[in-house]
Write a protein that holds these residues in place. Structure first.
Motif, mmCIF file in Angstrom:
data_model
loop_
_atom_site.group_PDB
_atom_site.id
_atom_site.type_symbol
_atom_site.label_atom_id
_atom_site.label_comp_id
_atom_site.label_asym_id
_atom_site.label_seq_id
_atom_site.Cartn_x
_atom_site.Cartn_y
_atom_site.Cartn_z
ATOM 1 N N VAL A 56 0.689 -1.096 0.128
ATOM 2 C CA VAL A 56 0.082 0.004 -0.083
ATOM 3 C C VAL A 56 0.883 1.491 0.066
ATOM 4 C CG1 VAL A 56 -1.840 -1.077 1.012
ATOM 5 C CG2 VAL A 56 -0.236 -0.093 2.337
ATOM 6 N N LYS A 57 2.161 1.125 -0.164
ATOM 7 C CA LYS A 57 3.366 2.134 -0.091
ATOM 8 C C LYS A 57 3.135 2.935 -1.554
ATOM 9 C CE LYS A 57 6.667 4.665 1.314
ATOM 10 N NZ LYS A 57 6.537 5.891 1.750
ATOM 11 N N GLY A 58 3.028 4.200 -1.359
ATOM 12 C CA GLY A 58 3.214 4.856 -2.804
ATOM 13 C C GLY A 58 4.542 4.707 -3.392
ATOM 14 N N HIS A 59 4.637 4.800 -4.723
ATOM 15 C CA HIS A 59 5.968 4.531 -5.541
ATOM 16 C C HIS A 59 5.969 5.516 -6.723
ATOM 17 C CE1 HIS A 59 6.558 1.000 -3.289
ATOM 18 N NE2 HIS A 59 5.445 0.416 -3.704
ATOM 19 N N VAL A 60 6.982 5.950 -7.411
ATOM 20 C CA VAL A 60 7.398 6.142 -8.573
ATOM 21 C C VAL A 60 8.480 4.786 -8.954
ATOM 22 C CG1 VAL A 60 8.389 7.735 -10.329
ATOM 23 C CG2 VAL A 60 7.006 8.513 -8.342
ATOM 24 N N TYR A 86 5.260 3.293 -13.543
ATOM 25 C CA TYR A 86 4.137 3.862 -12.858
ATOM 26 C C TYR A 86 4.164 4.505 -11.942
ATOM 27 C CZ TYR A 86 4.093 -0.197 -9.146
ATOM 28 O OH TYR A 86 4.667 -0.734 -8.113
ATOM 29 N N GLN A 87 2.992 5.141 -11.208
ATOM 30 C CA GLN A 87 3.216 5.849 -10.165
ATOM 31 C C GLN A 87 1.852 5.450 -9.256
ATOM 32 O OE1 GLN A 87 3.793 7.500 -13.310
ATOM 33 N NE2 GLN A 87 1.552 7.466 -13.560
ATOM 34 N N VAL A 88 1.924 5.656 -8.141
ATOM 35 C CA VAL A 88 0.788 5.480 -7.194
ATOM 36 C C VAL A 88 0.981 5.979 -5.898
ATOM 37 C CG1 VAL A 88 1.498 3.115 -6.307
ATOM 38 C CG2 VAL A 88 -0.885 3.733 -6.537
ATOM 39 N N ALA A 89 -0.173 6.362 -5.195
ATOM 40 C CA ALA A 89 0.150 7.169 -3.968
ATOM 41 C C ALA A 89 -0.115 6.226 -2.647
ATOM 42 C CB ALA A 89 -1.228 8.206 -3.919
ATOM 43 N N ASP A 90 0.327 6.532 -1.757
ATOM 44 C CA ASP A 90 0.219 5.745 -0.565
ATOM 45 C C ASP A 90 -1.214 5.611 -0.229
ATOM 46 O OD1 ASP A 90 3.011 6.174 -0.025
ATOM 47 O OD2 ASP A 90 2.713 7.755 1.520
#
Length: 109
Positions: A56-60, A86-90
């Motif tokens: 569930v951690k955000g990453h780039v 990809y990118q996703v928020a916490d």
């Protein structure tokens, strides 16, 4: 992500100590640098790797080589090849990684 108080610097990733992280199958080898609250990693997944958890951690995340499959908890699947990211928020969309052929990734979180 706010980046403050980080002076200009370079990283020779081959000199950064690696730590091994087993997956449900296969393993991940992380080379990690920490800059305040920002973690920067070069990660190598072995062929046949499957994460042992939903993240569930955000990453780039940038795929340097190989091929990475990312499954979202809602069932969607995305495949990254070299040059894709990809990118996703916490806490936004739980996801887990796998690869049949192995992959090298550059990750900032």
């Amino acid at each position: 992500m706010k980046m403050t108080d980080i002076p200009f610097g370079t990283t020779d990733w081959s000199t950064v100590e690696a730590t091994d992280h087993p997956g449900e199958t296969g393993a991940a080898r992380w080379r990690t640098r920490q800059f305040g609250d920002i973690r920067v990693r070069m990660v190598e997944y072995t062929p046949g790797y499957l994460a042992d958890h939903w993240c569930v951690k955000g990453h780039v995340l940038f795929c340097v080589s190989g091929e990475l499959t990312t499954e979202l908890e809602d069932g969607r699947i995305f495949v990254l090849s070299p040059g894709m990211s990809y990118q996703v928020a916490d806490n936004a969309e739980p996801h887990r990684s796998s690869t049949q052929v192995g992959a090298v990734l550059f990750i900032v979180d």
